[in-house]
Scaffold this motif. Structure first.
Motif, mmCIF file in Angstrom:
data_model
loop_
_atom_site.group_PDB
_atom_site.id
_atom_site.type_symbol
_atom_site.label_atom_id
_atom_site.label_comp_id
_atom_site.label_asym_id
_atom_site.label_seq_id
_atom_site.Cartn_x
_atom_site.Cartn_y
_atom_site.Cartn_z
ATOM 1 N N THR A 80 3.973 -31.224 -11.605
ATOM 2 C CA THR A 80 3.805 -31.644 -10.215
ATOM 3 C C THR A 80 5.133 -31.532 -9.464
ATOM 4 O OG1 THR A 80 4.322 -33.949 -10.743
ATOM 5 C CG2 THR A 80 2.000 -33.278 -10.908
ATOM 6 N N ASP A 81 5.051 -31.655 -8.146
ATOM 7 C CA ASP A 81 6.268 -31.588 -7.322
ATOM 8 C C ASP A 81 7.238 -32.710 -7.648
ATOM 9 O OD1 ASP A 81 5.382 -29.334 -6.029
ATOM 10 O OD2 ASP A 81 4.610 -30.395 -4.263
ATOM 11 N N SER A 82 6.723 -33.829 -8.112
ATOM 12 C CA SER A 82 7.586 -34.987 -8.377
ATOM 13 C C SER A 82 8.572 -34.743 -9.507
ATOM 14 C CB SER A 82 6.733 -36.224 -8.691
ATOM 15 O OG SER A 82 6.010 -36.037 -9.902
ATOM 16 N N ILE A 83 8.287 -33.786 -10.387
ATOM 17 C CA ILE A 83 9.210 -33.484 -11.489
ATOM 18 C C ILE A 83 9.817 -32.087 -11.335
ATOM 19 C CG2 ILE A 83 8.033 -35.016 -13.115
ATOM 20 C CD1 ILE A 83 6.837 -32.435 -14.400
ATOM 21 N N THR A 84 9.730 -31.513 -10.130
ATOM 22 C CA THR A 84 10.214 -30.158 -9.891
ATOM 23 C C THR A 84 11.405 -30.184 -8.942
ATOM 24 O OG1 THR A 84 7.997 -29.230 -10.207
ATOM 25 C CG2 THR A 84 9.600 -27.871 -9.031
ATOM 26 N N TYR A 85 12.512 -29.589 -9.356
ATOM 27 C CA TYR A 85 13.684 -29.454 -8.486
ATOM 28 C C TYR A 85 13.490 -28.241 -7.588
ATOM 29 C CZ TYR A 85 16.141 -32.808 -11.448
ATOM 30 O OH TYR A 85 16.515 -33.943 -12.129
ATOM 31 N N ASP A 134 6.490 -42.591 -14.199
ATOM 32 C CA ASP A 134 6.644 -41.711 -13.037
ATOM 33 C C ASP A 134 5.858 -40.409 -13.185
ATOM 34 O OD1 ASP A 134 8.437 -43.534 -11.921
ATOM 35 O OD2 ASP A 134 10.146 -42.630 -12.967
ATOM 36 N N ALA A 156 2.663 -38.049 -13.534
ATOM 37 C CA ALA A 156 1.248 -38.077 -13.174
ATOM 38 C C ALA A 156 0.413 -37.957 -14.447
ATOM 39 C CB ALA A 156 0.934 -36.918 -12.229
ATOM 40 N N PRO A 187 12.361 -38.082 -16.006
ATOM 41 C CA PRO A 187 11.414 -38.969 -15.323
ATOM 42 C C PRO A 187 10.931 -40.052 -16.279
ATOM 43 C CG PRO A 187 10.369 -36.884 -15.895
ATOM 44 C CD PRO A 187 11.821 -36.727 -16.211
#
Length: 331
Positions: A310-315, A24, A26, A20
């Motif tokens: 956070t969800d944004s960096i979680t596969y 990007d 948080a 990321p």
């Protein structure tokens, strides 16, 4: 001497394809439990860093008993499917044994250092195609000190992703057909004939002779090849590459560990085949590598609940992550 400027350029050119961007992520200013860099604050850290000696004794005994159970089942229930399952089960065993070996390299397997080093390095490390010495611990320290830095031992393993599909296919086929395993065995074989390396090479082969002696004692010496050597040469090489890439493949050098290590949701099969003993909480492990494996789930939950992860960096799954390792074909 390492050329720092050249290495910085190498990092810029060959890493970060899946990391990321800094913008990007948080922003995280810390919480009651966590520092701004994600590390636990003193009280929480003291709680997380307790080594569960009794539980780890059980883990070690289970890992040591595992091969005996597999060999007994395979030799008792003589059926083609049983042999296939036994082969795969022994491939899984290597990840379990080497995860405990990894824990001991961090001096987190047992609170007594002498016991930790003997069980983790000299016993488990020796059995699982190692030489029973401290070399892995010394090298692995560099990996944690500066991921993708000048002394990163696995830089080229993680670099250049995503890659073309045919390149990924070649890597996995080399693993599956024993080419990678032969490459790993070569230093030990060559070492027997090189002054200064003979003792370490001899320890490696002494460990495997010890394992072979157990197969011989069971009356099935040929099973050493099928249920010990071949699973390590093939199954484990594939599994180990996929696990390692899920930890750092495509990431980059950064003080923010969210850019050096991936975070992936784990399912039942991924935990069993690739990620025993909580090794799948790898981002948490890199934020604070002094936390024992048994406490990584608790630490991971704190990182999620407090907003560092956070969800944004979680596969959502390992399969979803592995798909990102392959570059979309150009049409």
């Amino acid at each position: 001497m390492v050329d720092t400027a050249a290495h910085d350029q190498l990092v810029a050119d060959s890493t970060g394809g899946l990391a990321p961007g800094e913008d990007d992520l948080a922003p995280f200013e810390g919480s009651d439990r966590l520092r701004p860099d994600g590390r636990p604050r003193p009280e929480f850290r003291a709680e997380l860093r307790r080594i569960p000696d009794l539980a780890n004794i059980v883990h070690v005994l289970v890992v040591l008993a595992y091969p005996f159970l597999v060999i007994w089942v395979a030799s008792t229930v003589s059926h083609p499917l049983t042999w296939v399952l036994a082969f795969c089960a022994m491939g899984v065993w290597y990840q379990r044994a080497l995860t405990l070996h990894h824990e001991s390299a961090h001096r987190l397997l047992f609170s007594n250092r002498a016991v930790n080093d003997w069980v983790g390095e000299k016993l488990l490390g020796l059995l699982a195609f190692g030489d029973g010495g401290p070399a892995y611990r010394l090298v692995h320290t560099q990996h944690h000190r500066d991921e993708f830095g000048e002394r990163e031992p696995d830089f080229m393993l993680y670099a250049h992703y995503p890659i073309p599909a045919d390149s990924m296919r070649r890597k996995l086929l080399r693993d599956a057909f024993g080419v990678s395993g032969c490459k790993l065995l070569k230093p030990a074989i060559v070492g027997l004939f090189v002054k200064g390396r003979r003792f370490r090479a001899a320890r490696f082969f002494a460990g495997q002779l010890f394992v072979f002696a157990w197969f011989l004692a069971f009356g099935h010496p040929w099973l050493y090849m099928f249920l010990w050597w071949l699973p390590w040469m093939t199954f484990w090489q594939v599994a180990n590459r996929l696990r390692a890439l899920a930890e750092h493949g495509g990431m980059t050098r950064s003080l923010d560990r969210r850019r050096t290590s991936s975070n992936i949701r784990q399912g039942f099969w991924s935990r069993y085949v690739f990620l025993p003993h909580s090794v799948g909480f790898h981002l948490a492990h890199h934020v604070d590598s002094g936390i024992p494996m048994s406490n990584l789930p608790k630490y991971h939950r704190a990182l999620v609940e407090d907003g560092y992860i956070t969800d944004s960096i979680t596969y959502p799954s390992y399969r979803a992550f592995w798909r990102t390792l392959v570059r979309p074909s150009q049409r």
